[in-house]
Design an enzyme around this catalytic site. Structure first.
Site, PDB file in Angstrom:
ATOM      1  N   VAL A 295       0.998  -1.136   0.084  1.00  0.00           N
ATOM      2  CA  VAL A 295       0.112   0.116   0.083  1.00  0.00           C
ATOM      3  C   VAL A 295       0.897   1.240  -0.013  1.00  0.00           C
ATOM      4  O   VAL A 295       1.420   1.423   1.085  1.00  0.00           O
ATOM      5  CB  VAL A 295      -1.081  -0.014   1.071  1.00  0.00           C
ATOM      6  CG1 VAL A 295      -1.851   1.325   1.153  1.00  0.00           C
ATOM      7  CG2 VAL A 295      -1.820  -1.188   1.017  1.00  0.00           C
ATOM      8  N   ASN A 394      23.513  -1.909 -12.392  1.00  0.00           N
ATOM      9  CA  ASN A 394      24.298  -2.396 -13.501  1.00  0.00           C
ATOM     10  C   ASN A 394      25.133  -1.488 -14.437  1.00  0.00           C
ATOM     11  O   ASN A 394      25.711  -0.728 -13.782  1.00  0.00           O
ATOM     12  CB  ASN A 394      23.097  -3.247 -14.365  1.00  0.00           C
ATOM     13  CG  ASN A 394      22.355  -4.235 -13.583  1.00  0.00           C
ATOM     14  OD1 ASN A 394      22.915  -4.724 -12.599  1.00  0.00           O
ATOM     15  ND2 ASN A 394      21.069  -4.548 -14.146  1.00  0.00           N
ATOM     16  N   GLY A 445       9.496   2.072   2.636  1.00  0.00           N
ATOM     17  CA  GLY A 445       9.013   2.376   3.857  1.00  0.00           C
ATOM     18  C   GLY A 445       9.656   3.320   4.582  1.00  0.00           C
ATOM     19  O   GLY A 445      10.916   3.450   4.778  1.00  0.00           O
TER      20      GLY A 445
END
Length: 514
Positions: A295, A394, A445
């Protein structure tokens, strides 16, 4: 011996005379005596230490600009305790080598929760080999190729890195062709014939064949190969950019902005909108939360980044209280991580985009190809999406990031700058996002040190831009309200369902591995 010693003495004397002559010509060309006289006259009433300081500044301006003298690669640990690459840049400044800066790049490897033991072991070996190869590239060939180049010349550095990487790709291609040729020379063992069909019993009626033929399942798309050690290219490019910024006493985001806008220095820079993961979901999530991956919440554009994070922290507290309950026990699964189920759902993806693309943002995540492939093809419309999540991993150089964001801007696509799962505490990602002028930044988060470090860097840059009066506002951050959208739909005679549109700030992340 005497003649040989005398010859060496004469040679040394000639070299000293040559150096003296070069020094006299240098002083004469740069008018050093007049500059010293002016400096001494202007510092007559200063202390000797001040005079020496002014003399040092004077000669430092006449010195040769810093050049790269050494590049060091190391195997370090990322935020999950897994191996990744660190790169340090040394420059020759006034004839002395000096350590300027270091960066840590995130690897491209994903962390699979339900991987089989043998699969996890194979990925661990592959990761270790990739980092070891990158360290070897940095400490040998790349260092030799970049020695003597000014770090301020980012375009030249990136071109050297690109040429080096292309040679490695060609070497890998030739190696695979050789292996395939050796395999073709071996005698193939004939496969056993297929077993005969089971005999039908006497009197048994033949089953009715189904007239409805099932739609064949397309084979999964092959995973885009990643050359082992390619992270060395992206890490060195970022390290050189950071070195140039530090030598110029500039923040990294300003140097990146100058790369993107070489004609004129931008007077205003904008802060990208935060995409913060409030809840990470999965099979062990309570209730119906296992139907989604995460979420994500986006603060209102009118808030500062710090205000938005403070608001989201309060929302997160209430969410945790609401869903706080013991998770169901995990069941043992014999199946490994299958990351190819959505790769053949192109028709369903197109249907979703056609139905919702005009009312919300549909952002391509892992369905999008690597930046190098996107730049090679020049096509960023496959899969259909409102924009792409781009990541610095990369062989992606600073020039590649500038080029892909310019391509997205020209196509009116949304650029979301994101971090990888196994990230490090290096906060350069935030400077890159601000310097490139992307619309959104996805940092994960509000927990774990490697993420919080990046949020704190974002707050510091925002405060710095405010103090300098250089904080701009992106007009594209302004969204229409529900009432304005409903009024427009009514006046245009649109269908009733448009009176309740989806919030345009909602983001759907399309993923081939969801």
């Amino acid at each position: 011996m005497g003649e040989e010693g005398g010859g060496r003495s004469c040679g040394t004397t000639r070299e000293l005379q040559k150096l003296k002559q070069q020094a006299m010509e240098y002083y004469r060309e740069n008018d050093v005596p007049r500059r010293l006289e002016e400096l001494l006259n202007s510092t007559f009433y200063l202390q000797p230490a001040d005079v020496y300081g002014h003399l040092a500044n004077c000669f430092s301006k006449l010195a040769k600009p810093p050049t790269i003298c050494k590049v060091v690669g190391r195997n370090v640990l990322d935020g999950l305790g897994l191996p990744t690459l660190q790169v340090e840049i040394f420059c020759t400044i006034q004839n002395f080598p000096k350590n300027i800066c270091s960066v840590v790049i995130s690897t491209h490897f994903e962390v699979h929760e339900n991987a089989l033991p043998e699969q996890a072991e194979a990925e661990e070996v592959e990761r270790s080999e990739a980092v070891s190869t990158a360290v070897q590239w940095v400490n040998k060939t790349i260092m030799e190729e970049l020695r003597g180049i000014a770090p301020s010349n980012q375009a030249e550095v990136d071109q050297v890195l690109r040429t080096f990487f292309e040679s490695k790709v060609q070497e890998e291609k030739e190696r695979r062709q050789l292996e395939k040729g050796l395999e073709d020379q071996t005698i193939a063992i004939p496969s056993p014939p297929p077993p005969p069909p089971p005999a039908r019993k006497k009197g048994q009626r033949q089953g009715r064949t189904d007239t409805l033929t099932e739609k064949p399942i397309l084979p999964p798309e092959p995973v885009e190969p990643v050359l082992s050690g390619s992270m060395a290219v992206g890490a060195v490019s970022l390290a050189v950019a950071k070195t140039s910024a530090m030598l110029d006493n500039n923040p990294l985001y300003l140097n990146i902005a100058l790369l993107k806008h070489p004609q004129e220095q931008p007077t205003k820079l904008t802060i990208p909108l935060l995409m913060v993961s409030l809840v990470s979901c999965g099979k062990s999530s309570p209730g119906k939360l296992n139907l989604m991956k995460e979420v994500i919440c986006i603060p209102h554009p009118g808030l500062t980044a710090k205000q938005g994070v403070e608001m989201l922290l309060e929302i997160q507290k209430h969410i945790n209280k609401t869903i706080e309950m013991p998770p169901p026990p995990k069941t043992e699964t014999k199946k490994g991580h299958n990351g190819n189920k959505r790769s053949q759902d192109s028709e369903q993806w197109d249907s979703i985009y056609n139905a919702l693309g005009s009312r919300c943002y549909i952002i391509a995540g892992t369905t999008s190809k690597s930046i190098s492939k996107l730049l090679e093809n020049g096509n960023i419309s496959i899969p259909k999406s409102s924009g792409l999540i781009i990541k610095h991993t990369n062989q992606t150089t600073m020039s590649d990031l500038v080029q892909i964001t310019n391509l997205l801007d020209s196509k009116k696509h949304i650029a979301v700058f994101g971090s990888t799962e196994a990230e490090s505490s290096d906060d350069s990602l935030v400077d890159l996002a601000i310097g490139l002028g992307v619309r959104f930044i996805k940092l994960g988060g509000l927990s774990r040190g490697e993420r919080v470090t990046k949020y704190n860097r974002l707050f510091a840059i925002e405060e710095e831009l405010v103090q300098k009066g250089a904080l701009g506002f992106n007009e594209e951050h302004t969204f229409f309200s529900l009432h304005e959208e409903a009024e427009k739909a009514t006046m245009a005679g649109g269908p009733p369902e448009l009176l309740e549109p989806i919030f345009p700030t909602e983001v759907m992340e399309g993923s081939a591995k969801a």
